[in-house]
Design a protein around this motif. Structure first.
Motif, short mmCIF file in Angstrom:
data_model
loop_
_atom_site.label_atom_id
_atom_site.label_comp_id
_atom_site.label_asym_id
_atom_site.label_seq_id
_atom_site.Cartn_x
_atom_site.Cartn_y
_atom_site.Cartn_z
N GLU A 92 0.84 -1.20 0.00
CA GLU A 92 0.00 0.00 0.00
C GLU A 92 0.88 1.26 0.00
N CYS A 93 1.93 1.23 0.80
CA CYS A 93 2.87 2.35 0.85
C CYS A 93 3.58 2.51 -0.49
N TYR A 94 4.04 1.43 -1.08
CA TYR A 94 4.70 1.46 -2.39
C TYR A 94 3.77 2.07 -3.45
N ASN A 95 2.53 1.64 -3.48
CA ASN A 95 1.58 2.18 -4.45
C ASN A 95 1.33 3.66 -4.21
N TYR A 96 1.30 4.06 -2.96
CA TYR A 96 1.11 5.47 -2.63
C TYR A 96 2.31 6.31 -3.11
N PHE A 97 3.52 5.79 -2.93
CA PHE A 97 4.71 6.49 -3.44
C PHE A 97 4.64 6.65 -4.95
N ASN A 98 4.16 5.61 -5.63
CA ASN A 98 4.02 5.69 -7.09
C ASN A 98 3.07 6.81 -7.48
N GLU A 99 2.00 6.99 -6.71
CA GLU A 99 1.06 8.09 -6.99
C GLU A 99 1.77 9.44 -6.85
N ILE A 100 2.61 9.58 -5.83
CA ILE A 100 3.35 10.83 -5.62
C ILE A 100 4.29 11.08 -6.80
N VAL A 101 5.03 10.06 -7.22
CA VAL A 101 5.96 10.20 -8.34
C VAL A 101 5.19 10.54 -9.61
N ASP A 102 4.08 9.86 -9.84
CA ASP A 102 3.27 10.16 -11.04
C ASP A 102 2.83 11.62 -11.05
N GLU A 103 2.43 12.12 -9.89
CA GLU A 103 2.01 13.51 -9.80
C GLU A 103 3.17 14.47 -10.12
N LEU A 104 4.36 14.13 -9.63
CA LEU A 104 5.53 14.97 -9.91
C LEU A 104 5.88 14.95 -11.39
N LEU A 105 5.75 13.78 -12.02
CA LEU A 105 6.13 13.65 -13.42
C LEU A 105 5.13 14.31 -14.38
N LYS A 106 3.94 14.61 -13.90
CA LYS A 106 2.97 15.31 -14.74
C LYS A 106 3.43 16.73 -15.07
N ILE A 107 4.37 17.24 -14.31
CA ILE A 107 4.87 18.60 -14.49
C ILE A 107 5.74 18.70 -15.74
N VAL A 108 6.40 17.60 -16.11
CA VAL A 108 7.32 17.62 -17.24
C VAL A 108 6.71 16.89 -18.43
N ASP A 109 7.21 17.20 -19.62
CA ASP A 109 6.66 16.57 -20.82
C ASP A 109 7.45 15.31 -21.19
N GLU A 110 6.95 14.60 -22.18
CA GLU A 110 7.54 13.33 -22.62
C GLU A 110 8.99 13.50 -23.08
N LYS A 111 9.28 14.61 -23.74
CA LYS A 111 10.64 14.87 -24.21
C LYS A 111 11.60 14.97 -23.02
N ASP A 112 11.18 15.67 -21.96
CA ASP A 112 12.02 15.79 -20.76
C ASP A 112 12.25 14.42 -20.13
N ILE A 113 11.21 13.61 -20.07
CA ILE A 113 11.33 12.27 -19.48
C ILE A 113 12.32 11.44 -20.28
N ASN A 114 12.23 11.48 -21.60
CA ASN A 114 13.15 10.71 -22.45
C ASN A 114 14.58 11.19 -22.30
N GLU A 115 14.78 12.51 -22.20
CA GLU A 115 16.13 13.04 -22.00
C GLU A 115 16.68 12.62 -20.64
N LEU A 116 15.84 12.63 -19.62
CA LEU A 116 16.26 12.20 -18.29
C LEU A 116 16.67 10.72 -18.32
N LEU A 117 15.85 9.89 -18.93
CA LEU A 117 16.15 8.47 -19.03
C LEU A 117 17.47 8.23 -19.76
N GLN A 118 17.66 8.91 -20.86
CA GLN A 118 18.89 8.76 -21.63
C GLN A 118 20.10 9.22 -20.80
N SER A 119 19.96 10.33 -20.09
CA SER A 119 21.06 10.83 -19.25
C SER A 119 21.40 9.84 -18.15
N LEU A 120 20.38 9.29 -17.50
CA LEU A 120 20.63 8.33 -16.43
C LEU A 120 21.29 7.06 -16.95
#
Length: 150
Positions: free
Chosen positions: A107-135
């Motif tokens: 339940e805690c893990y799923n709740y953390f995922n909701e928090i992360v999902d909310e944070l990631l809504k701030i950035v667009d798909e291009k930013d996410i792909n650039e972050l993934l590539q950088s990591l």
């Protein structure tokens, strides 16, 4: 590589770590339900790792977090007391211990995922792909350095 470039890399990595910690802690502290506020600073990260893996050996958690064996043992003991995780022997090798999430931990893990999902809504798909590539690039470089055993 010149000293200026090395210093810039080090400072950017430190800034990235600081921002990552600050953003997660800010979101976690503001949004976390009372039953999850009892977690210490590193415990949400460990719950996240266990949740992603399903069952995991403590040594693998150490590989992801950089925590030493005794610190991990204490943390897993504490998470077990809080009802978040449980240990069991690996059925294929009884010398190994596997750690899994309890229903409360899941339940805690799923709740953390909701928090992360909310944070990631701030950035667009291009930013996410650039972050993934950088990591991916950072991990590849660090693995090269680690393989050299400096």
């Amino acid at each position: 590589m010149d000293e200026t470039t090395v210093n810039k890399i080090i400072l950017l990595m430190m800034k990235r770590d600081a921002l990552d910690n600050m953003l997660f802690e800010r979101a976690f502290q503001k949004k976390t339900r009372s039953e999850f506020k009892e977690l210490s600073k590193n415990q949400p990260m460990v719950i996240k790792i266990i949740g992603m893996e399903g069952e995991i050996m403590p040594s693998t958690i150490g590989d992801y977090t950089g925590m030493d064996r005794s610190s991990l043992t204490r943390m897993i003991d504490d998470l077990e007391k809080k009802g978040m995780v449980f240990r069991k022997n690996d059925p294929e090798d009884r010398r190994k211990v596997l750690v899994s999430l309890t229903d409360k931990g899941l339940e805690c893990y799923n709740y953390f995922n909701e928090i992360v999902d909310e944070l990631l809504k701030i950035v667009d798909e291009k930013d996410i792909n650039e972050l993934l590539q950088s990591l991916e690039t950072m991990v590849k470089i660090f693995n090269k350095v680690a393989d050299r055993r400096i």
